[in-house]
Design an enzyme around this catalytic site. Structure first.
Site, short mmCIF file in Angstrom:
data_model
loop_
_atom_site.label_atom_id
_atom_site.label_comp_id
_atom_site.label_asym_id
_atom_site.label_seq_id
_atom_site.Cartn_x
_atom_site.Cartn_y
_atom_site.Cartn_z
CG ASP A 13 -53.23 -42.89 -11.76
OD1 ASP A 13 -52.04 -43.23 -11.74
OD2 ASP A 13 -54.22 -43.20 -10.98
CG ASP A 15 -54.74 -49.56 -9.20
OD1 ASP A 15 -55.70 -49.82 -9.71
OD2 ASP A 15 -54.32 -49.82 -8.05
CG ASP A 210 -57.92 -43.11 -9.42
OD1 ASP A 210 -56.65 -42.78 -9.85
OD2 ASP A 210 -58.06 -43.89 -8.35
#
Length: 261
Positions: A13, A15, A210
């Protein structure tokens, strides 16, 4: 950790894993350098539908990280590929930023706000009541409703939470009585395409994210090794509330590079 270091491919991922706002997260530079040095295949897989791969490449370049645009895959690209495979040459009414419209054009799809086959919604700053009304009308007429991704919220640079794709699709779903099909994470379609782009088997790859509800869920459903990093949305406490678990929880991707030394 040794099992992770031996993987041939990494799907990451962006961001909350690679950067926050306009700042690279600690250890990212070393992590990317390690992947290059070891000949790892890697892909930055993002639910952000607003940016093209070139724009994402330029964003990382401004932060001092040089990554070719072939290493990026977005929910817009996944959405356009999905629609083109289902209905080649389809007509689409799109509510979204340039990353979405560019992806649709690249797959030979036509923008049409009168009689489209699909209504597609992604994150955008040009979300208006008029667009919502038009989308509801078109879906009621028979257009199929697609969301680029399943994210409900997204963090801004200052930590404020803002509505993301699923929150923008919800009014159209409620008013039309039709449920959208969401293409991005955690839909396995996007991650399987990522594996195809990497040219590795799921057992040879790891998903690093995240968010438990998109990155980790999607990774588990595709049979990837899963790594939750604590530099973004999910914490150890929130992760413990989910019925599934990542195999590893790390402070950040810098832990991977550090373990390789």
């Amino acid at each position: 950790m040794e099992k992770l270091l031996a993987k041939k491919g990494f799907i990451c991922d962006m961001d909350g894993v690679i950067y926050h706002g306009s700042q690279l997260l600690p250890g990212v530079q070393e992590f990317v350098e390690w992947m290059h040095r070891e000949g790892k295949q890697y892909l930055f897989l993002t639910n952000n539908s607003g940016k093209t791969p070139r724009e994402l490449r330029d964003k990382l370049a401004r932060m001092g990280l040089d990554v070719d645009e072939s290493h990026f895959y977005t929910s817009s690209l996944a959405t356009a590929s999905f629609i083109a495979s289902q209905t080649p040459g389809a007509k689409v009414f799109a509510i979204g930023d340039p990353g979405l419209t560019h992806a649709l054009y690249e797959k030979g799809l036509t923008l049409d706000d009168v009689d489209p086959d699909y209504v597609v919604i992604g994150e955008t700053s040009s979300y208006t009541y008029d667009n919502i009304c038009k989308a509801v009308k078109l879906v009621a007429k028979g257009a199929r409703l697609i969301g680029t991704n399943y994210d409900l919220t997204a963090p801004m640079d200052n930590g404020v939470i803002i509505p993301a794709c699923r929150a923008l699709v919800a009014p159209v779903e409620l008013a039309s009585g039709k449920n959208a099909y969401y293409v991005g994470k955690p839909n396995p379609l996007m991650m399987r395409t990522g594996l195809d782009l990497l040219g590795v088997h799921s057992q040879e790859a790891a998903m690093i994210g995240d968010r438990m509800d998109t990155d980790i869920q999607g990774g588990i459903e595709c049979g990837l090794d899963t790594v939750l990093v604590l530099t973004g949305v999910s914490s150890r406490e929130t992760a413990a509330s989910f019925p599934y678990r990542p195999r590893l929880i790390l402070d950040g991707v810098g832990d991977i590079a550090a373990a390789a030394h």
